[in-house]
Design a protein around this motif. Structure first.
Motif, PDB file in Angstrom:
ATOM      1  N   LEU A 113     -12.608  20.650  47.663  1.00  0.00           N
ATOM      2  CA  LEU A 113     -12.981  19.232  47.726  1.00  0.00           C
ATOM      3  C   LEU A 113     -12.370  18.418  46.586  1.00  0.00           C
ATOM      4  CD1 LEU A 113     -16.777  19.677  48.599  1.00  0.00           C
ATOM      5  CD2 LEU A 113     -14.887  19.185  50.161  1.00  0.00           C
ATOM      6  N   GLY A 114     -11.593  19.065  45.735  1.00  0.00           N
ATOM      7  CA  GLY A 114     -10.964  18.358  44.621  1.00  0.00           C
ATOM      8  C   GLY A 114     -11.806  18.319  43.361  1.00  0.00           C
ATOM      9  N   ILE A 115     -12.923  19.016  43.360  1.00  0.00           N
ATOM     10  CA  ILE A 115     -13.823  18.999  42.201  1.00  0.00           C
ATOM     11  C   ILE A 115     -13.162  19.652  40.985  1.00  0.00           C
ATOM     12  CG2 ILE A 115     -16.032  19.831  41.296  1.00  0.00           C
ATOM     13  CD1 ILE A 115     -17.070  19.573  44.240  1.00  0.00           C
ATOM     14  N   ALA A 116     -12.537  20.805  41.167  1.00  0.00           N
ATOM     15  CA  ALA A 116     -11.896  21.493  40.042  1.00  0.00           C
ATOM     16  C   ALA A 116     -10.757  20.661  39.460  1.00  0.00           C
ATOM     17  CB  ALA A 116     -11.380  22.869  40.479  1.00  0.00           C
ATOM     18  N   THR A 117      -9.997  20.007  40.318  1.00  0.00           N
ATOM     19  CA  THR A 117      -8.915  19.136  39.845  1.00  0.00           C
ATOM     20  C   THR A 117      -9.488  17.987  39.021  1.00  0.00           C
ATOM     21  OG1 THR A 117      -7.532  19.699  41.738  1.00  0.00           O
ATOM     22  CG2 THR A 117      -6.993  17.666  40.567  1.00  0.00           C
ATOM     23  N   ALA A 118     -10.561  17.380  39.499  1.00  0.00           N
ATOM     24  CA  ALA A 118     -11.199  16.280  38.758  1.00  0.00           C
ATOM     25  C   ALA A 118     -11.752  16.774  37.422  1.00  0.00           C
ATOM     26  CB  ALA A 118     -12.301  15.657  39.599  1.00  0.00           C
ATOM     27  N   LEU A 119     -12.375  17.946  37.415  1.00  0.00           N
ATOM     28  CA  LEU A 119     -12.893  18.512  36.169  1.00  0.00           C
ATOM     29  C   LEU A 119     -11.755  18.797  35.186  1.00  0.00           C
ATOM     30  CD1 LEU A 119     -15.588  21.005  37.516  1.00  0.00           C
ATOM     31  CD2 LEU A 119     -16.006  18.978  36.106  1.00  0.00           C
ATOM     32  N   GLY A 120     -10.676  19.350  35.682  1.00  0.00           N
ATOM     33  CA  GLY A 120      -9.522  19.648  34.827  1.00  0.00           C
ATOM     34  C   GLY A 120      -8.929  18.391  34.224  1.00  0.00           C
ATOM     35  N   ARG A 121      -8.746  17.374  35.044  1.00  0.00           N
ATOM     36  CA  ARG A 121      -8.201  16.101  34.544  1.00  0.00           C
ATOM     37  C   ARG A 121      -9.142  15.460  33.527  1.00  0.00           C
ATOM     38  NH1 ARG A 121      -6.023  14.118  40.362  1.00  0.00           N
ATOM     39  NH2 ARG A 121      -4.040  15.226  40.287  1.00  0.00           N
ATOM     40  N   THR A 122     -10.438  15.565  33.764  1.00  0.00           N
ATOM     41  CA  THR A 122     -11.420  15.016  32.831  1.00  0.00           C
ATOM     42  C   THR A 122     -11.368  15.761  31.496  1.00  0.00           C
ATOM     43  OG1 THR A 122     -12.844  14.317  34.645  1.00  0.00           O
ATOM     44  CG2 THR A 122     -13.887  14.556  32.479  1.00  0.00           C
ATOM     45  N   ALA A 123     -11.247  17.079  31.543  1.00  0.00           N
ATOM     46  CA  ALA A 123     -11.140  17.861  30.308  1.00  0.00           C
ATOM     47  C   ALA A 123      -9.881  17.484  29.533  1.00  0.00           C
ATOM     48  CB  ALA A 123     -11.141  19.358  30.635  1.00  0.00           C
ATOM     49  N   LEU A 124      -8.759  17.286  30.231  1.00  0.00           N
ATOM     50  CA  LEU A 124      -7.514  16.880  29.561  1.00  0.00           C
ATOM     51  C   LEU A 124      -7.658  15.494  28.943  1.00  0.00           C
ATOM     52  CD1 LEU A 124      -4.898  18.183  32.149  1.00  0.00           C
ATOM     53  CD2 LEU A 124      -5.363  19.118  29.865  1.00  0.00           C
ATOM     54  N   ALA A 125      -8.284  14.563  29.660  1.00  0.00           N
ATOM     55  CA  ALA A 125      -8.494  13.212  29.133  1.00  0.00           C
ATOM     56  C   ALA A 125      -9.406  13.255  27.908  1.00  0.00           C
ATOM     57  CB  ALA A 125      -9.089  12.306  30.213  1.00  0.00           C
ATOM     58  N   PHE A 126     -10.438  14.075  27.959  1.00  0.00           N
ATOM     59  CA  PHE A 126     -11.367  14.228  26.834  1.00  0.00           C
ATOM     60  C   PHE A 126     -10.614  14.725  25.597  1.00  0.00           C
ATOM     61  CE2 PHE A 126     -14.290  16.761  24.292  1.00  0.00           C
ATOM     62  CZ  PHE A 126     -15.384  15.919  24.159  1.00  0.00           C
ATOM     63  N   ALA A 127      -9.794  15.745  25.771  1.00  0.00           N
ATOM     64  CA  ALA A 127      -9.020  16.293  24.648  1.00  0.00           C
ATOM     65  C   ALA A 127      -8.044  15.250  24.101  1.00  0.00           C
ATOM     66  CB  ALA A 127      -8.278  17.544  25.098  1.00  0.00           C
ATOM     67  N   ARG A 128      -7.396  14.530  24.996  1.00  0.00           N
ATOM     68  CA  ARG A 128      -6.442  13.492  24.592  1.00  0.00           C
ATOM     69  C   ARG A 128      -7.143  12.399  23.781  1.00  0.00           C
ATOM     70  NH1 ARG A 128      -4.624  12.561  29.331  1.00  0.00           N
ATOM     71  NH2 ARG A 128      -2.863  13.973  29.197  1.00  0.00           N
ATOM     72  N   GLN A 129      -8.299  11.955  24.248  1.00  0.00           N
ATOM     73  CA  GLN A 129      -9.064  10.912  23.552  1.00  0.00           C
ATOM     74  C   GLN A 129      -9.527  11.365  22.174  1.00  0.00           C
ATOM     75  OE1 GLN A 129     -12.208  10.118  26.321  1.00  0.00           O
ATOM     76  NE2 GLN A 129     -10.903   8.921  27.692  1.00  0.00           N
ATOM     77  N   ARG A 130      -9.714  12.656  21.996  1.00  0.00           N
ATOM     78  CA  ARG A 130     -10.167  13.185  20.709  1.00  0.00           C
ATOM     79  C   ARG A 130      -8.999  13.519  19.784  1.00  0.00           C
ATOM     80  NH1 ARG A 130     -13.584  12.168  23.778  1.00  0.00           N
ATOM     81  NH2 ARG A 130     -15.775  12.146  23.565  1.00  0.00           N
ATOM     82  N   GLY A 131      -7.771  13.215  20.228  1.00  0.00           N
ATOM     83  CA  GLY A 131      -6.602  13.414  19.374  1.00  0.00           C
ATOM     84  C   GLY A 131      -6.030  14.821  19.361  1.00  0.00           C
ATOM     85  N   CYS A 132      -6.432  15.636  20.323  1.00  0.00           N
ATOM     86  CA  CYS A 132      -5.877  16.994  20.391  1.00  0.00           C
ATOM     87  C   CYS A 132      -4.399  16.928  20.758  1.00  0.00           C
ATOM     88  CB  CYS A 132      -6.629  17.823  21.421  1.00  0.00           C
ATOM     89  SG  CYS A 132      -8.361  18.093  21.001  1.00  0.00           S
TER      90      CYS A 132
END
Length: 88
Positions: free
Chosen positions: A15-34
């Motif tokens: 249903l695209g849930i894992a893709t959405a979770l993955g993209r959210t995790a990447l955005a979270f890391a990016r926002q935190r300066g990783c």
């Protein structure tokens, strides 16, 4: 930062849930300066490996688990890396 064990219940897969979770995790890391996101997965996790590659992760390292069991069972680990530097 660390994220351990991301999964989606079998009856909700596709249903695209894992893709959405993955993209959210990447955005979270990016926002935190990783600078990068690195993860490990077992050779048997074919669906997970395909997801990581669709998200843009690249195979970084490939090795046999450095334990007696790992060597006997040829338990192979793949490390994936997603570089965040310079990405929007």
């Amino acid at each position: 930062l660390a994220l351990k064990r991301m999964s989606v219940r079998k009856d909700y897969r596709g249903l695209g849930i894992a893709t959405a979770l993955g993209r959210t995790a990447l955005a979270f890391a990016r926002q935190r300066g990783c600078r990068a996101v690195v993860l490990n997965t077992l050779m048997l996790q074919h669906e997970a490996r395909a997801l990581y590659e669709r998200l843009g992760f690249r195979r970084h390292r490939h090795y046999v688990l450095p334990t007696t069991y790992g060597r006997l069972a040829n338990c192979t680990i793949t490390t994936y890396r997603y570089d965040l530097a310079g990405t929007p």
